[in-house]
Motif scaffolding. Structure first.
Motif, PDB file in Angstrom:
ATOM      1  N   MET A  55       0.839  -1.178   0.000  1.00  0.00           N
ATOM      2  CA  MET A  55       0.000   0.000   0.000  1.00  0.00           C
ATOM      3  C   MET A  55       0.884   1.241   0.000  1.00  0.00           C
ATOM      4  O   MET A  55       1.777   1.395   0.804  1.00  0.00           O
ATOM      5  N   SER A  56       0.633   2.137  -0.911  1.00  0.00           N
ATOM      6  CA  SER A  56       1.415   3.361  -1.044  1.00  0.00           C
ATOM      7  C   SER A  56       0.605   4.549  -0.545  1.00  0.00           C
ATOM      8  O   SER A  56      -0.597   4.626  -0.753  1.00  0.00           O
ATOM      9  N   SER A  57       1.277   5.463   0.133  1.00  0.00           N
ATOM     10  CA  SER A  57       0.591   6.676   0.576  1.00  0.00           C
ATOM     11  C   SER A  57       1.463   7.875   0.272  1.00  0.00           C
ATOM     12  O   SER A  57       2.683   7.801   0.263  1.00  0.00           O
ATOM     13  N   LYS A  58       0.811   8.995   0.016  1.00  0.00           N
ATOM     14  CA  LYS A  58       1.531  10.232  -0.261  1.00  0.00           C
ATOM     15  C   LYS A  58       1.646  11.028   1.031  1.00  0.00           C
ATOM     16  O   LYS A  58       0.690  11.145   1.781  1.00  0.00           O
ATOM     17  N   ASN A  59       2.815  11.574   1.276  1.00  0.00           N
ATOM     18  CA  ASN A  59       3.017  12.384   2.463  1.00  0.00           C
ATOM     19  C   ASN A  59       2.710  13.849   2.224  1.00  0.00           C
ATOM     20  O   ASN A  59       2.648  14.631   3.153  1.00  0.00           O
ATOM     21  N   ASN A  60       2.536  14.254   0.972  1.00  0.00           N
ATOM     22  CA  ASN A  60       2.329  15.666   0.682  1.00  0.00           C
ATOM     23  C   ASN A  60       0.878  15.996   0.352  1.00  0.00           C
ATOM     24  O   ASN A  60       0.611  16.968  -0.327  1.00  0.00           O
ATOM     25  N   THR A  61      -0.060  15.190   0.820  1.00  0.00           N
ATOM     26  CA  THR A  61      -1.452  15.476   0.555  1.00  0.00           C
ATOM     27  C   THR A  61      -1.934  16.605   1.450  1.00  0.00           C
ATOM     28  O   THR A  61      -1.542  16.722   2.605  1.00  0.00           O
ATOM     29  N   VAL A  62      -2.778  17.455   0.896  1.00  0.00           N
ATOM     30  CA  VAL A  62      -3.356  18.555   1.646  1.00  0.00           C
ATOM     31  C   VAL A  62      -4.650  18.048   2.275  1.00  0.00           C
ATOM     32  O   VAL A  62      -5.487  17.460   1.603  1.00  0.00           O
ATOM     33  N   MET A  63      -4.783  18.265   3.575  1.00  0.00           N
ATOM     34  CA  MET A  63      -5.948  17.754   4.294  1.00  0.00           C
ATOM     35  C   MET A  63      -7.240  18.414   3.826  1.00  0.00           C
ATOM     36  O   MET A  63      -8.277  17.778   3.784  1.00  0.00           O
ATOM     37  N   VAL A  64      -7.193  19.689   3.493  1.00  0.00           N
ATOM     38  CA  VAL A  64      -8.365  20.408   2.993  1.00  0.00           C
ATOM     39  C   VAL A  64      -8.115  20.708   1.520  1.00  0.00           C
ATOM     40  O   VAL A  64      -7.257  21.535   1.196  1.00  0.00           O
ATOM     41  N   PRO A  65      -8.830  20.033   0.621  1.00  0.00           N
ATOM     42  CA  PRO A  65      -8.549  20.192  -0.812  1.00  0.00           C
ATOM     43  C   PRO A  65      -8.565  21.641  -1.285  1.00  0.00           C
ATOM     44  O   PRO A  65      -7.787  22.018  -2.154  1.00  0.00           O
ATOM     45  N   GLN A  66      -9.413  22.472  -0.702  1.00  0.00           N
ATOM     46  CA  GLN A  66      -9.497  23.871  -1.106  1.00  0.00           C
ATOM     47  C   GLN A  66      -8.230  24.633  -0.744  1.00  0.00           C
ATOM     48  O   GLN A  66      -7.974  25.712  -1.266  1.00  0.00           O
ATOM     49  N   ALA A  67      -7.408  24.093   0.134  1.00  0.00           N
ATOM     50  CA  ALA A  67      -6.195  24.769   0.557  1.00  0.00           C
ATOM     51  C   ALA A  67      -5.042  24.578  -0.431  1.00  0.00           C
ATOM     52  O   ALA A  67      -4.053  25.303  -0.358  1.00  0.00           O
ATOM     53  N   ARG A  68      -5.162  23.646  -1.353  1.00  0.00           N
ATOM     54  CA  ARG A  68      -4.063  23.372  -2.285  1.00  0.00           C
ATOM     55  C   ARG A  68      -3.670  24.620  -3.075  1.00  0.00           C
ATOM     56  O   ARG A  68      -2.488  24.930  -3.216  1.00  0.00           O
ATOM     57  N   GLU A  69      -4.646  25.353  -3.591  1.00  0.00           N
ATOM     58  CA  GLU A  69      -4.351  26.550  -4.384  1.00  0.00           C
ATOM     59  C   GLU A  69      -3.618  27.591  -3.540  1.00  0.00           C
ATOM     60  O   GLU A  69      -2.647  28.192  -3.999  1.00  0.00           O
ATOM     61  N   ALA A  70      -4.046  27.775  -2.299  1.00  0.00           N
ATOM     62  CA  ALA A  70      -3.390  28.735  -1.408  1.00  0.00           C
ATOM     63  C   ALA A  70      -1.964  28.289  -1.096  1.00  0.00           C
ATOM     64  O   ALA A  70      -1.044  29.119  -1.065  1.00  0.00           O
ATOM     65  N   MET A  71      -1.755  27.000  -0.873  1.00  0.00           N
ATOM     66  CA  MET A  71      -0.413  26.495  -0.588  1.00  0.00           C
ATOM     67  C   MET A  71       0.498  26.642  -1.801  1.00  0.00           C
ATOM     68  O   MET A  71       1.673  26.989  -1.666  1.00  0.00           O
ATOM     69  N   ASP A  72      -0.034  26.389  -2.992  1.00  0.00           N
ATOM     70  CA  ASP A  72       0.767  26.565  -4.207  1.00  0.00           C
ATOM     71  C   ASP A  72       1.168  28.023  -4.382  1.00  0.00           C
ATOM     72  O   ASP A  72       2.312  28.331  -4.740  1.00  0.00           O
ATOM     73  N   LYS A  73       0.242  28.951  -4.120  1.00  0.00           N
ATOM     74  CA  LYS A  73       0.539  30.380  -4.220  1.00  0.00           C
ATOM     75  C   LYS A  73       1.601  30.761  -3.184  1.00  0.00           C
ATOM     76  O   LYS A  73       2.545  31.496  -3.496  1.00  0.00           O
ATOM     77  N   PHE A  74       1.454  30.258  -1.964  1.00  0.00           N
ATOM     78  CA  PHE A  74       2.410  30.524  -0.889  1.00  0.00           C
ATOM     79  C   PHE A  74       3.804  30.029  -1.276  1.00  0.00           C
ATOM     80  O   PHE A  74       4.806  30.716  -1.088  1.00  0.00           O
ATOM     81  N   LYS A  75       3.861  28.833  -1.859  1.00  0.00           N
ATOM     82  CA  LYS A  75       5.146  28.259  -2.282  1.00  0.00           C
ATOM     83  C   LYS A  75       5.793  29.103  -3.384  1.00  0.00           C
ATOM     84  O   LYS A  75       6.995  29.357  -3.349  1.00  0.00           O
ATOM     85  N   MET A  76       4.984  29.579  -4.329  1.00  0.00           N
ATOM     86  CA  MET A  76       5.511  30.409  -5.408  1.00  0.00           C
ATOM     87  C   MET A  76       6.039  31.736  -4.866  1.00  0.00           C
ATOM     88  O   MET A  76       7.092  32.216  -5.304  1.00  0.00           O
ATOM     89  N   GLU A  77       5.327  32.324  -3.902  1.00  0.00           N
ATOM     90  CA  GLU A  77       5.782  33.580  -3.296  1.00  0.00           C
ATOM     91  C   GLU A  77       7.113  33.372  -2.572  1.00  0.00           C
ATOM     92  O   GLU A  77       8.029  34.191  -2.701  1.00  0.00           O
ATOM     93  N   ALA A  78       7.214  32.294  -1.819  1.00  0.00           N
ATOM     94  CA  ALA A  78       8.456  32.007  -1.093  1.00  0.00           C
ATOM     95  C   ALA A  78       9.602  31.782  -2.069  1.00  0.00           C
ATOM     96  O   ALA A  78      10.716  32.269  -1.851  1.00  0.00           O
ATOM     97  N   ALA A  79       9.345  31.065  -3.147  1.00  0.00           N
ATOM     98  CA  ALA A  79      10.383  30.808  -4.154  1.00  0.00           C
ATOM     99  C   ALA A  79      10.850  32.116  -4.784  1.00  0.00           C
ATOM    100  O   ALA A  79      12.052  32.331  -4.979  1.00  0.00           O
ATOM    101  N   ASN A  80       9.915  32.989  -5.081  1.00  0.00           N
ATOM    102  CA  ASN A  80      10.257  34.279  -5.675  1.00  0.00           C
ATOM    103  C   ASN A  80      11.123  35.092  -4.723  1.00  0.00           C
ATOM    104  O   ASN A  80      12.078  35.749  -5.146  1.00  0.00           O
TER     105      ASN A  80
END
Length: 65
Positions: A1-26
């Motif tokens: 059985m395989s599981s992902k460790n990077n799953t977002v618990m609240v699916p609606q939060a994925r977009e916010a986390m991606d934006k946050f990651k892009m801001e930090a990278a910039n």
């Protein structure tokens, strides 16, 4: 059985986390693209993650004031 460790618990939060990651990278000068970023060095990926943690700690500390 395989599981992902990077799953977002609240699916609606994925977009916010991606934006946050892009801001930090910039902020640290790492050029992220949407999707796969396997061409990043460990140093670049670590600097993005470190910047994200730094910003989260700052936000938490500001919430205590």
């Amino acid at each position: 059985m395989s599981s992902k460790n990077n799953t977002v618990m609240v699916p609606q939060a994925r977009e916010a986390m991606d934006k946050f990651k892009m801001e930090a990278a910039n902020e640290v000068g790492v050029n992220l693209k949407n999707g796969y970023n396997g061409d990043l060095t460990s140093r670049q990926a670590g600097s993005v993650g470190g910047q994200m943690v730094k910003k989260m700690i700052e936000a938490y500390e500001n919430s205590l004031k």
